[in-house]
Design a protein around this motif. Structure first.
Motif, short mmCIF file in Angstrom:
data_model
loop_
_atom_site.label_atom_id
_atom_site.label_comp_id
_atom_site.label_asym_id
_atom_site.label_seq_id
_atom_site.Cartn_x
_atom_site.Cartn_y
_atom_site.Cartn_z
N SER A 116 0.82 -1.21 0.00
CA SER A 116 0.00 0.00 0.00
C SER A 116 0.85 1.27 0.00
CB SER A 116 -0.93 0.01 1.22
OG SER A 116 -0.19 0.12 2.43
N LEU A 120 -0.49 2.82 -3.20
CA LEU A 120 -1.59 3.69 -2.77
C LEU A 120 -1.11 4.97 -2.11
CD1 LEU A 120 -4.03 1.02 -1.25
CD2 LEU A 120 -4.10 2.03 -3.53
N GLU A 122 0.05 5.25 0.85
CA GLU A 122 -0.33 5.28 2.26
C GLU A 122 0.91 5.45 3.15
OE1 GLU A 122 -2.65 1.97 3.48
OE2 GLU A 122 -4.32 2.41 2.12
N ARG A 123 0.67 6.07 4.30
CA ARG A 123 1.71 6.18 5.30
C ARG A 123 1.49 5.09 6.34
NH1 ARG A 123 2.29 12.13 7.55
NH2 ARG A 123 4.04 11.07 8.57
N VAL A 124 2.49 4.28 6.57
CA VAL A 124 2.38 3.18 7.52
C VAL A 124 3.16 3.56 8.78
CG1 VAL A 124 2.90 0.75 7.96
CG2 VAL A 124 2.12 1.48 5.69
N ARG A 172 -8.97 -1.97 -3.66
CA ARG A 172 -9.08 -0.74 -2.86
C ARG A 172 -9.12 0.50 -3.76
NH1 ARG A 172 -5.13 -0.85 2.45
NH2 ARG A 172 -6.00 -2.69 3.48
N GLU A 288 -6.17 -0.05 10.73
CA GLU A 288 -6.74 0.54 9.51
C GLU A 288 -8.13 1.09 9.77
OE1 GLU A 288 -6.46 -2.53 6.59
OE2 GLU A 288 -4.39 -2.05 6.07
#
Length: 293
Positions: A116, A120, A122-124, A172, A288
């Motif tokens: 992701s 995508l 996204e920041r994890v 997603r 999430e």
């Protein structure tokens, strides 16, 4: 807004029907048939059953609109990834205990977190990175690689999980822009078309007296359709963030089927690794959900 109690009960019931009954029956059928029948034939039967159920579910209210998509490349890419996942899974499952294969499948949500980031944007955060690390530690506990390394069959199953994780990432991307009926329908279009073209060249009819093969084909076709049907119904009654953790109950079903049909039962180390992987997946889902709120 959290769904009402009645919807929650229905959602849980539908998921458990999919994970405890129909999912394990499909996996058992795949394992039995993959030894003697072409992979193309197995995937075609499952895809055909899936498409029949999608038509039953969505055609009355959507008609041809269920095939209209604003993102055909992504939809077809999803379907192609699911085809690749199916090929790897069915190729690897004959010589791997059913429960172990199921546990490896549970690594897909962990891979989604990593993928992701580039796909995508996204920041994890540290919480999810910790869960990812724990998940891979769980995988090592399950596999316990030695000097001979990890078998090719196991790598195939991990390949199936990776392809499925990529499939989830593309799903997603479409979640807020596409009709769910369209996305569910396109899930198997590439599988169905590709295997339909190849099926005449590889088709192998089971012998009339081979009751096990006939029942197994019914399991992956009819029961495979039921499996997807109940997942769709569950998501109609509750959000995915609530439903997702219950998919881990499939380990109970595949363990029982592995014991009853193949005489395999996981040892203590396998259960420990499975517990770590499932805890990791559940925590990822929790984080999430918090992030979405």
């Amino acid at each position: 807004m959290f769904p009402p109690a009645r919807s929650i009960v229905w959602a849980i019931g539908f998921v458990l029907l999919s994970t405890l009954i129909f999912g394990p029956l499909v996996q058992t059928g795949n394992k039995l048939l993959a030894v003697a029948f072409p992979i193309v034939q197995l995937i075609w039967v499952r895809s055909f059953g899936h498409m029949v159920w999608m038509l039953i579910l969505f055609w009355p209210t959507n008609g041809w609109a269920m095939f209209k998509t604003r993102h055909p490349a992504i939809q077809l890419g999803r379907s192609a990834l699911l085809l690749l996942s199916s090929i790897c899974w069915i190729s690897g499952i004959p010589d791997v205990p059913l429960a172990l294969a199921g546990i490896i499948g549970f690594t897909a949500p962990i891979m989604v977190v990593i993928l992701s980031i580039p796909m995508l944007g996204e920041r994890v955060g540290p919480h999810r990175w910790g869960a990812v690390a724990a998940g891979f530690i769980g995988a090592l506990v399950v596999l316990r690689p030695n000097e001979s390394g990890i078998s090719f069959d196991i790598w195939l199953l991990f390949g199936a999980s990776l392809a499925f994780a990529l499939y989830q990432i593309l799903t997603r991307m479409l979640s807020e822009e596409e009709n769910p009926a369209t996305t569910q329908t396109y899930t198997v279009i590439i599988q169905l078309i590709a295997t339909s073209l190849l099926l005449p060249f590889v088709f192998k009819l089971p012998e009339a007296s081979d009751n096990v093969a006939w029942i197994a084909f019914a399991a992956i076709g009819v029961f495979g359709g039921f499996r997807h049907f109940f997942v769709v119904k569950a998501l109609e009654h509750a959000p995915a963030s609530f439903v997702s953790p219950f998919f881990y109950t499939e380990l109970i079903g595949v363990t029982l089927m592995g014991l009853l049909v193949f005489g395999n039962f996981p040892d203590a180390w396998t259960w420990l690794g499975a517990a770590i992987i499932m805890a990791s997946g559940l925590y990822i889902t929790h984080r999430e959900t918090i992030g979405a709120r």
